[in-house]
Design a protein around this motif. Sequence first.
Motif, PDB file in Angstrom:
ATOM      1  N   ILE A 151       0.886  -1.396   0.345  1.00 39.35           N
ATOM      2  CA  ILE A 151       0.312   0.069   0.122  1.00 39.35           C
ATOM      3  C   ILE A 151       0.771   1.357  -0.283  1.00 39.35           C
ATOM      4  CG2 ILE A 151      -1.687   1.679   1.078  1.00 39.35           C
ATOM      5  CD1 ILE A 151      -2.771  -1.621   2.315  1.00 39.35           C
ATOM      6  N   ALA A 152       1.761   1.227   0.864  1.00 39.20           N
ATOM      7  CA  ALA A 152       2.573   2.412   0.789  1.00 39.20           C
ATOM      8  C   ALA A 152       3.447   2.894  -0.627  1.00 39.20           C
ATOM      9  CB  ALA A 152       3.509   2.053   1.987  1.00 39.20           C
ATOM     10  N   ASP A 153       3.296   2.041  -1.390  1.00 44.76           N
ATOM     11  CA  ASP A 153       4.115   1.819  -3.067  1.00 44.76           C
ATOM     12  C   ASP A 153       3.051   2.777  -3.354  1.00 44.76           C
ATOM     13  OD1 ASP A 153       6.132   1.085  -1.736  1.00 44.76           O
ATOM     14  OD2 ASP A 153       5.733  -0.593  -2.911  1.00 44.76           O
ATOM     15  N   TRP A 154       1.560   2.362  -2.868  1.00 46.89           N
ATOM     16  CA  TRP A 154       0.432   2.739  -4.238  1.00 46.89           C
ATOM     17  C   TRP A 154       1.372   4.101  -4.718  1.00 46.89           C
ATOM     18  CZ3 TRP A 154      -4.291   0.858  -2.185  1.00 46.89           C
ATOM     19  CH2 TRP A 154      -4.537  -0.397  -2.041  1.00 46.89           C
ATOM     20  N   ILE A 155       0.984   5.404  -4.228  1.00 46.65           N
ATOM     21  CA  ILE A 155       1.950   6.683  -4.644  1.00 46.65           C
ATOM     22  C   ILE A 155       2.346   6.856  -6.077  1.00 46.65           C
ATOM     23  CG2 ILE A 155       0.334   7.627  -2.519  1.00 46.65           C
ATOM     24  CD1 ILE A 155       3.343   7.923  -1.325  1.00 46.65           C
ATOM     25  N   ILE A 161      -3.777   4.531 -13.241  1.00 44.49           N
ATOM     26  CA  ILE A 161      -3.153   3.502 -11.691  1.00 44.49           C
ATOM     27  C   ILE A 161      -4.370   3.172 -11.028  1.00 44.49           C
ATOM     28  CG2 ILE A 161      -2.222   0.770 -11.630  1.00 44.49           C
ATOM     29  CD1 ILE A 161       0.283   1.344 -14.045  1.00 44.49           C
ATOM     30  N   LEU A 162      -4.756   2.805 -10.132  1.00 48.25           N
ATOM     31  CA  LEU A 162      -5.650   3.000  -8.962  1.00 48.25           C
ATOM     32  C   LEU A 162      -6.095   1.318  -8.634  1.00 48.25           C
ATOM     33  CD1 LEU A 162      -8.921   5.628 -10.237  1.00 48.25           C
ATOM     34  CD2 LEU A 162      -6.379   5.745  -9.002  1.00 48.25           C
ATOM     35  N   PHE A 163      -6.122   1.305  -7.388  1.00 52.91           N
ATOM     36  CA  PHE A 163      -6.118   0.272  -7.000  1.00 52.91           C
ATOM     37  C   PHE A 163      -7.434  -0.014  -6.378  1.00 52.91           C
ATOM     38  CE2 PHE A 163      -1.923   1.784  -7.445  1.00 52.91           C
ATOM     39  CZ  PHE A 163      -1.087   0.461  -7.572  1.00 52.91           C
ATOM     40  N   HIS A 178      -5.532   6.658  -4.336  1.00 50.52           N
ATOM     41  CA  HIS A 178      -5.156   5.914  -5.132  1.00 50.52           C
ATOM     42  C   HIS A 178      -5.941   4.679  -5.143  1.00 50.52           C
ATOM     43  CE1 HIS A 178      -1.435   8.080  -7.124  1.00 50.52           C
ATOM     44  NE2 HIS A 178      -1.737   8.541  -5.314  1.00 50.52           N
ATOM     45  N   VAL A 179      -7.008   4.913  -4.634  1.00 58.17           N
ATOM     46  CA  VAL A 179      -7.715   4.334  -4.039  1.00 58.17           C
ATOM     47  C   VAL A 179      -9.200   4.225  -5.408  1.00 58.17           C
ATOM     48  CG1 VAL A 179      -9.804   2.466  -2.768  1.00 58.17           C
ATOM     49  CG2 VAL A 179      -6.852   3.471  -2.871  1.00 58.17           C
ATOM     50  N   ALA A 180      -9.131   2.902  -5.691  1.00 54.44           N
ATOM     51  CA  ALA A 180     -10.964   3.256  -7.088  1.00 54.44           C
ATOM     52  C   ALA A 180     -11.870   3.366  -6.305  1.00 54.44           C
ATOM     53  CB  ALA A 180     -10.831   2.803  -8.350  1.00 54.44           C
TER      54      ALA A 180
END
Length: 256
Positions: A151-155, A161-163, A178-180
Motif C-alpha cells: 500500500i505504501a508504494d501506491w503513490i 493506475i488505481l487500486f 489511489h483507491v478506485a
Amino acid sequence: MLRFALLGLIVCCSLQSIAQQIHAHNDYEKPEPLTNAIRHRAGSIEADVFLVDGKLVVAHEKSQIKPGRTLDSLYLKPIADLFARHKNRYSAGAVSDDRKYTFQLMIDMKDNGVEGIKLLEKAVAPYRTCFDRSMNPMAIQLVISGNRPPIADWIDYPAYILFDGRPSEQYDDETIKHVALFSDSFQNYSRWNGEGDMPEKDRETLKRFIKRAHSQNKPIRFWATPDNANTWKQLDKIGVDFINTDKVEECAKVIK
C-alpha cells in the motif's frame, strides 16, 4: 480485423440504457469477452491475469492458460480499436457512440503484482489516451486487484493506475487518492442465500459499511454474493455501486 469490426458493430447496436452498477465478474470466461459486458453497459469488467514468459495472460487458473489469450489481445487492443472507431477531430474518442459511457477494467493479478504492473505500463503505452483520464476523460480506468503492491508504494504509480481497496486496510490522505473502490466478501457481512428478504440485521450492517465507503467518496463492491435477480434488486436498493455478477445480460434487465 473481422473480430474488431464485429466488436464495433456490437457496441454501436448496444442497449440504450446504462447499467453502470454491473461488475462483470470473470468476464474473460464468457462466450463474448468484453463485447457482451460493453453491450450491456457494465461499469466494471474483470480479468484475472498471470505473468507467463513476460506476458500478461488471462485465465482463472494457471492450468487453464491457453496460447494467445493475453490481456492485450482480449482487452487492451480491442478497447483501443473501439476508441479509434469513435474518435473525431474534437476528441480523443470513447469506447462507444454513447459519449457518457465508460467503465473500469479491473485486473486481478494472480501472482507478482509489482512485475505485473510494470508489464501493464508497457502494454498500455501504445494506447495511453484510451487508459489515462488526464488525457481523455472518457478513458477506461485501470484498477489493480488481487496480488497488489504494498500500500505504501501506491503513490509511486502513474495516476492512471488505481487500486482495489479493502475496508480492513488503513490509508493516509495521499494513498486514498489511489483507491478506485472498496471491495470485500459478502460472506463477511451476511450468510443470506439470496432467497426471500435479506435479514434486517444484515441489511443494516451492509448499509453502515456502504455509508462509510461513500463518506470517503468511494464506490463499493461485494464479491461472493448470491447471483440472482432477487439479490441484485436488494443490493441495488441498499446502495451497492457495483453489483457482482456472472449473468451480465440478466442483471442489466433487472437493475436498468
